[in-house]
Design a protein around this motif. Structure first.
Motif, PDB file in Angstrom:
ATOM      1  N   TYR A   1       0.823  -1.207   0.000  1.00  0.00           N
ATOM      2  CA  TYR A   1       0.000   0.000   0.000  1.00  0.00           C
ATOM      3  C   TYR A   1       0.864   1.266   0.000  1.00  0.00           C
ATOM      4  CZ  TYR A   1      -4.179  -2.771   1.123  1.00  0.00           C
ATOM      5  OH  TYR A   1      -5.227  -3.658   1.072  1.00  0.00           O
ATOM      6  N   LEU A   2       1.908   1.253   0.818  1.00  0.00           N
ATOM      7  CA  LEU A   2       2.760   2.441   0.893  1.00  0.00           C
ATOM      8  C   LEU A   2       3.515   2.660  -0.403  1.00  0.00           C
ATOM      9  CD1 LEU A   2       3.527   4.765   2.660  1.00  0.00           C
ATOM     10  CD2 LEU A   2       5.258   3.338   3.770  1.00  0.00           C
ATOM     11  N   ARG A   3       3.896   1.587  -1.061  1.00  0.00           N
ATOM     12  CA  ARG A   3       4.567   1.729  -2.363  1.00  0.00           C
ATOM     13  C   ARG A   3       3.608   2.300  -3.409  1.00  0.00           C
ATOM     14  NH1 ARG A   3       8.985  -1.575  -3.280  1.00  0.00           N
ATOM     15  NH2 ARG A   3       8.983  -0.660  -5.364  1.00  0.00           N
ATOM     16  N   ILE A   4       2.338   1.956  -3.332  1.00  0.00           N
ATOM     17  CA  ILE A   4       1.340   2.541  -4.234  1.00  0.00           C
ATOM     18  C   ILE A   4       1.243   4.043  -3.995  1.00  0.00           C
ATOM     19  CG2 ILE A   4      -1.129   2.648  -4.768  1.00  0.00           C
ATOM     20  CD1 ILE A   4      -1.264  -0.361  -4.133  1.00  0.00           C
ATOM     21  N   ILE A   5       1.266   4.449  -2.736  1.00  0.00           N
ATOM     22  CA  ILE A   5       1.183   5.879  -2.397  1.00  0.00           C
ATOM     23  C   ILE A   5       2.427   6.614  -2.877  1.00  0.00           C
ATOM     24  CG2 ILE A   5       1.068   7.509  -0.473  1.00  0.00           C
ATOM     25  CD1 ILE A   5      -0.526   5.305   1.050  1.00  0.00           C
ATOM     26  N   ILE A   6       3.596   6.000  -2.708  1.00  0.00           N
ATOM     27  CA  ILE A   6       4.837   6.619  -3.190  1.00  0.00           C
ATOM     28  C   ILE A   6       4.796   6.777  -4.708  1.00  0.00           C
ATOM     29  CG2 ILE A   6       7.317   6.225  -3.508  1.00  0.00           C
ATOM     30  CD1 ILE A   6       7.293   4.912  -0.707  1.00  0.00           C
ATOM     31  N   ARG A   7       4.335   5.756  -5.382  1.00  0.00           N
ATOM     32  CA  ARG A   7       4.209   5.797  -6.851  1.00  0.00           C
ATOM     33  C   ARG A   7       3.298   6.938  -7.278  1.00  0.00           C
ATOM     34  NH1 ARG A   7       0.372   2.928  -9.991  1.00  0.00           N
ATOM     35  NH2 ARG A   7       1.009   2.429 -12.128  1.00  0.00           N
ATOM     36  N   TYR A   8       2.194   7.122  -6.571  1.00  0.00           N
ATOM     37  CA  TYR A   8       1.257   8.209  -6.873  1.00  0.00           C
ATOM     38  C   TYR A   8       1.909   9.571  -6.623  1.00  0.00           C
ATOM     39  CZ  TYR A   8      -3.018  11.055  -6.503  1.00  0.00           C
ATOM     40  OH  TYR A   8      -3.994  12.022  -6.658  1.00  0.00           O
ATOM     41  N   GLU A   9       2.655   9.680  -5.534  1.00  0.00           N
ATOM     42  CA  GLU A   9       3.334  10.945  -5.220  1.00  0.00           C
ATOM     43  C   GLU A   9       4.363  11.279  -6.296  1.00  0.00           C
ATOM     44  OE1 GLU A   9       3.602  14.327  -2.953  1.00  0.00           O
ATOM     45  OE2 GLU A   9       2.360  12.615  -2.416  1.00  0.00           O
ATOM     46  N   GLU A  10       5.060  10.280  -6.796  1.00  0.00           N
ATOM     47  CA  GLU A  10       6.034  10.500  -7.872  1.00  0.00           C
ATOM     48  C   GLU A  10       5.333  10.971  -9.141  1.00  0.00           C
ATOM     49  OE1 GLU A  10       9.475   7.183  -6.698  1.00  0.00           O
ATOM     50  OE2 GLU A  10       7.782   6.620  -7.968  1.00  0.00           O
ATOM     51  N   GLN A  11       4.182  10.397  -9.434  1.00  0.00           N
ATOM     52  CA  GLN A  11       3.422  10.819 -10.613  1.00  0.00           C
ATOM     53  C   GLN A  11       2.981  12.279 -10.497  1.00  0.00           C
ATOM     54  OE1 GLN A  11       0.348   7.830 -10.530  1.00  0.00           O
ATOM     55  NE2 GLN A  11       1.561   6.329 -11.660  1.00  0.00           N
ATOM     56  N   LEU A  12       2.522  12.668  -9.308  1.00  0.00           N
ATOM     57  CA  LEU A  12       2.118  14.062  -9.087  1.00  0.00           C
ATOM     58  C   LEU A  12       3.310  14.999  -9.247  1.00  0.00           C
ATOM     59  CD1 LEU A  12      -0.267  13.792  -5.987  1.00  0.00           C
ATOM     60  CD2 LEU A  12      -0.886  13.890  -8.404  1.00  0.00           C
ATOM     61  N   PHE A  13       4.447  14.596  -8.706  1.00  0.00           N
ATOM     62  CA  PHE A  13       5.644  15.430  -8.798  1.00  0.00           C
ATOM     63  C   PHE A  13       6.057  15.623 -10.249  1.00  0.00           C
ATOM     64  CE2 PHE A  13      10.394  15.821  -7.661  1.00  0.00           C
ATOM     65  CZ  PHE A  13      10.310  17.206  -7.664  1.00  0.00           C
ATOM     66  N   ASP A  14       5.998  14.561 -11.043  1.00  0.00           N
ATOM     67  CA  ASP A  14       6.349  14.674 -12.465  1.00  0.00           C
ATOM     68  C   ASP A  14       5.428  15.656 -13.185  1.00  0.00           C
ATOM     69  OD1 ASP A  14       8.453  12.910 -12.284  1.00  0.00           O
ATOM     70  OD2 ASP A  14       7.308  11.167 -12.928  1.00  0.00           O
ATOM     71  N   ILE A  15       4.146  15.629 -12.845  1.00  0.00           N
ATOM     72  CA  ILE A  15       3.197  16.569 -13.455  1.00  0.00           C
ATOM     73  C   ILE A  15       3.524  17.997 -13.044  1.00  0.00           C
ATOM     74  CG2 ILE A  15       0.772  17.299 -13.499  1.00  0.00           C
ATOM     75  CD1 ILE A  15       0.021  14.328 -13.153  1.00  0.00           C
ATOM     76  N   ASN A  16       3.845  18.208 -11.776  1.00  0.00           N
ATOM     77  CA  ASN A  16       4.142  19.551 -11.286  1.00  0.00           C
ATOM     78  C   ASN A  16       5.456  20.099 -11.827  1.00  0.00           C
ATOM     79  OD1 ASN A  16       2.674  18.553  -8.207  1.00  0.00           O
ATOM     80  ND2 ASN A  16       1.795  20.001  -9.647  1.00  0.00           N
ATOM     81  N   ARG A  17       6.326  19.230 -12.305  1.00  0.00           N
ATOM     82  CA  ARG A  17       7.617  19.700 -12.813  1.00  0.00           C
ATOM     83  C   ARG A  17       7.538  20.223 -14.239  1.00  0.00           C
ATOM     84  NH1 ARG A  17      12.364  15.550 -11.107  1.00  0.00           N
ATOM     85  NH2 ARG A  17      10.926  13.983 -11.896  1.00  0.00           N
ATOM     86  N   ILE A  18       6.382  20.119 -14.862  1.00  0.00           N
ATOM     87  CA  ILE A  18       6.215  20.688 -16.203  1.00  0.00           C
ATOM     88  C   ILE A  18       6.486  22.184 -16.125  1.00  0.00           C
ATOM     89  CG2 ILE A  18       4.580  21.144 -18.076  1.00  0.00           C
ATOM     90  CD1 ILE A  18       3.150  18.552 -17.275  1.00  0.00           C
ATOM     91  N   ASP A  19       7.358  22.676 -16.981  1.00  0.00           N
ATOM     92  CA  ASP A  19       7.817  24.066 -16.891  1.00  0.00           C
ATOM     93  C   ASP A  19       7.120  24.907 -17.958  1.00  0.00           C
ATOM     94  OD1 ASP A  19       9.159  26.320 -16.155  1.00  0.00           O
ATOM     95  OD2 ASP A  19      11.059  25.766 -17.109  1.00  0.00           O
ATOM     96  N   ASP A  20       5.969  25.467 -17.592  1.00  0.00           N
ATOM     97  CA  ASP A  20       5.277  26.380 -18.497  1.00  0.00           C
ATOM     98  C   ASP A  20       4.768  27.559 -17.681  1.00  0.00           C
ATOM     99  OD1 ASP A  20       3.287  25.098 -17.109  1.00  0.00           O
ATOM    100  OD2 ASP A  20       2.390  24.111 -18.840  1.00  0.00           O
ATOM    101  N   CYS A  21       3.693  28.206 -18.086  1.00  0.00           N
ATOM    102  CA  CYS A  21       3.241  29.423 -17.415  1.00  0.00           C
ATOM    103  C   CYS A  21       2.653  29.101 -16.039  1.00  0.00           C
ATOM    104  CB  CYS A  21       2.234  30.170 -18.276  1.00  0.00           C
ATOM    105  SG  CYS A  21       0.707  29.272 -18.582  1.00  0.00           S
ATOM    106  N   PRO A  22       2.760  30.043 -15.080  1.00  0.00           N
ATOM    107  CA  PRO A  22       2.262  29.796 -13.720  1.00  0.00           C
ATOM    108  C   PRO A  22       0.773  29.462 -13.664  1.00  0.00           C
ATOM    109  CG  PRO A  22       3.713  31.705 -13.727  1.00  0.00           C
ATOM    110  CD  PRO A  22       3.490  31.328 -15.165  1.00  0.00           C
ATOM    111  N   SER A  23      -0.041  30.075 -14.526  1.00  0.00           N
ATOM    112  CA  SER A  23      -1.481  29.801 -14.484  1.00  0.00           C
ATOM    113  C   SER A  23      -1.768  28.338 -14.835  1.00  0.00           C
ATOM    114  CB  SER A  23      -2.237  30.722 -15.449  1.00  0.00           C
ATOM    115  OG  SER A  23      -1.806  30.534 -16.786  1.00  0.00           O
ATOM    116  N   ALA A  24      -1.010  27.779 -15.785  1.00  0.00           N
ATOM    117  CA  ALA A  24      -1.178  26.359 -16.123  1.00  0.00           C
ATOM    118  C   ALA A  24      -0.751  25.480 -14.957  1.00  0.00           C
ATOM    119  CB  ALA A  24      -0.368  26.020 -17.372  1.00  0.00           C
TER     120      ALA A  24
END
Length: 227
Positions: A57-80
């Motif tokens: 279960y904890l590995r599933i949560i870590i995997r999800y957190e990594e996915q969110l981090f990858d999405i947040n690292r997209i470098d475009d405009c602040p509003s996006a």
């Protein structure tokens, strides 16, 4: 294909299937027998990857957190970036709420997972710093005197409340369409900073620096905790 690559591929398949079964279960729990059956694996094979169901279960949560981090690292405009912060909770509300509930349960009752909890919190702190940067940049762009802390809190409150509403069978039956609600919530958060205008063209974002310092100071504290 090397054995190491085969092992990692099988582990990813296990995590993906376990997450799917969790979402389908509705109660935040599955059996390892059902997971092994779905994957056509021997139950003992699962234990080559995970020492217990709690670790899985904890590995599933870590995997999800990594996915969110990858999405947040997209470098475009602040509003996006702000829009993605909100939509992360709204596009899959069941998953966001369920994994949060499982994490709270594990943190409160499970021992022996220090290393994995430390890994989870390290990734989350990195993502938090990225979210602070995005929120601060958008406030600066909007010439808003709203603090970074208050803006992030508003985004999370809107995202969590919206996720709860979207995950509600009552809403789905009576109140409206999911896509129009998501759109309305994102627009509200993008417009919120303009309600706190500032005459200053460039604002000193001391609040942002305090948040980053707070995250850094908590790093050592978390590493010394026992879960």
């Amino acid at each position: 294909m090397s054995r190491q690559h085969q092992f990692k591929l099988r582990e990813e398949n296990i995590l993906a299937m376990a997450e799917q079964l969790l979402l389908e279960s509705g109660d935040g729990d599955i059996t390892l027998d059902s997971l092994a059956d779905q994957l056509d694996l021997a139950k003992g094979t699962l234990y080559k990857h995970f020492s217990s169901k709690d670790e899985l279960y904890l590995r599933i949560i870590i995997r999800y957190e990594e996915q969110l981090f990858d999405i947040n690292r997209i470098d475009d405009c602040p509003s996006a970036g702000v829009s993605r912060m909100i939509l992360q909770q709204l596009l899959n509300p069941q998953k966001a709420m369920l994994l949060n509930q499982i994490e709270e349960r594990l943190a409160a009752s499970v021992t022996g997972l220090n290393r994995l909890f430390a890994e989870l919190y390290d990734i989350r702190r990195q993502r938090m710093k990225r979210l602070i940067d995005i929120a601060s940049a958008y406030l600066q762009q909007q010439h808003s005197r709203m603090s970074t802390r208050d803006y992030l809190s508003s985004i999370w409150a809107m995202g969590q409340g919206g996720a709860g509403l979207l995950n509600s069978s009552f809403y789905q039956r009576y109140l409206g369409r999911r896509d129009t609600l998501r759109h309305a919530l994102v627009l509200q958060m993008l417009e919120l900073p303009s309600r706190y205008p500032s005459e200053e063209k460039v604002l000193a974002d001391d609040d942002m620096h305090e948040l980053v310092e707070q995250i850094d100071s908590e790093t050592q504290a978390h590493r010394s905790m026992t879960y």
